[in-house]
Design a protein around this motif. Structure first.
Motif, mmCIF file in Angstrom:
data_model
loop_
_atom_site.group_PDB
_atom_site.id
_atom_site.type_symbol
_atom_site.label_atom_id
_atom_site.label_comp_id
_atom_site.label_asym_id
_atom_site.label_seq_id
_atom_site.Cartn_x
_atom_site.Cartn_y
_atom_site.Cartn_z
ATOM 1 N N THR A 21 0.990 -1.187 0.098
ATOM 2 C CA THR A 21 0.039 -0.007 0.065
ATOM 3 C C THR A 21 0.813 1.083 0.025
ATOM 4 N N ARG A 22 2.108 1.141 0.583
ATOM 5 C CA ARG A 22 2.970 2.341 0.430
ATOM 6 C C ARG A 22 3.330 2.724 -0.823
ATOM 7 N N ALA A 23 3.440 1.813 -1.708
ATOM 8 C CA ALA A 23 3.733 2.234 -3.157
ATOM 9 C C ALA A 23 2.900 3.119 -3.895
ATOM 10 N N ALA A 24 1.554 3.163 -3.269
ATOM 11 C CA ALA A 24 0.766 3.902 -3.679
ATOM 12 C C ALA A 24 0.938 5.616 -3.250
ATOM 13 N N GLY A 25 1.585 5.867 -2.362
ATOM 14 C CA GLY A 25 1.991 7.318 -2.170
ATOM 15 C C GLY A 25 2.145 7.356 -0.826
ATOM 16 N N GLN A 26 2.458 8.854 -0.395
ATOM 17 C CA GLN A 26 2.948 8.879 1.003
ATOM 18 C C GLN A 26 2.186 9.987 1.526
#
Length: 235
Positions: free
Chosen positions: A74-79
């Motif tokens: 899920t972190r790959a989607a943004g920060q």
């Protein structure tokens, strides 16, 4: 009258900051929000309290964040970090561990001596205006080699070799401020003063950071990490 609103519409400052965030976000690929289960802090004070609570868990060796693979996809989607930490590059200083936060929770700017250069300020502007951090902490630490080197350089009236003078010159103002107090432990006093001095820079540098600190959107603070105990003294 509130300068943020007028009959339900944004005021000049709100429009300015909204447009600023959009203008900064576009060249960086748009505003990216993390896919996280953590609830965002309701205020800068709550963000700071979250850092304090995390440090208490770290000192007690009862961390909440032990499995960093849980939200990797899920972190790959943004920060969407809630705080920015200006930390020293010292290998013993790891903000995510010190404050017991998961990857994606903290926006970390690191340089030996934890001072703010133009690049560091720009990084904080991005963190605040685009990513939405609510707290900025400048984190010094005990036994800092960069602070010690600056003290030695002043006492010996000699600059170190290579590119090291750029570090010394950046830290020098804080060491001079500490020297005026004639402290018993100059290294400790200069370390604290350097953190406070740069937290003030983070709060007062315009137009972005100063406006956001003034409006209460962001709060800038200082702290010193004790390597031996793990505790952070919030200054």
């Amino acid at each position: 009258m509130c300068d943020q609103c007028d009959s339900g519409t944004l005021g000049r400052r709100g429009l300015l900051m909204g447009g600023l965030a959009l203008s900064l976000a576009v060249p960086f690929g748009g505003r990216a929000f993390a896919q996280t289960t953590a609830t965002p802090p309701a205020s800068p004070d709550e963000a700071i309290q979250r850092l304090m609570d995390g440090n208490a868990r770290y000192v007690a060796n009862t961390p909440n964040n032990a499995d960093h693979s849980v939200t990797r996809n899920t972190r790959a989607a943004g920060q969407s970090p809630f705080a920015a930490i200006v930390a020293c590059a010292d290998s013993r200083v790891v903000p995510e561990l010190i404050f017991d936060q998961a990857p994606g929770d903290l926006f970390v700017v690191r340089v030996a001596g934890n001072f703010l250069s133009e690049d560091g300020i720009a990084s904080l502007e991005f963190a605040a205006a685009v990513l939405g951090v609510q707290a900025v902490m400048v984190l010094g630490h005990t036994s800092c080699g960069a602070i010690r080197a600056t003290i030695d350089s002043i006492r010996d009236n000699e600059l170190p070799p290579g590119h090291l003078p750029s570090l010394v010159n950046a830290i020098r103002p804080a060491v001079y401020n500490a020297m005026q107090q004639n402290p018993e432990d100059l290294l400790a006093a200069a370390t604290a003063e350097n953190a406070v001095y740069n937290a003030r820079i983070a709060a007062e540098t315009g137009p972005i950071l100063s406006d956001m600190n003034e409006s209460g959107t962001v709060k800038s603070i200082a702290g010193v990490y004790d390597i031996a105990t793990g505790k952070v003294a919030f200054l």
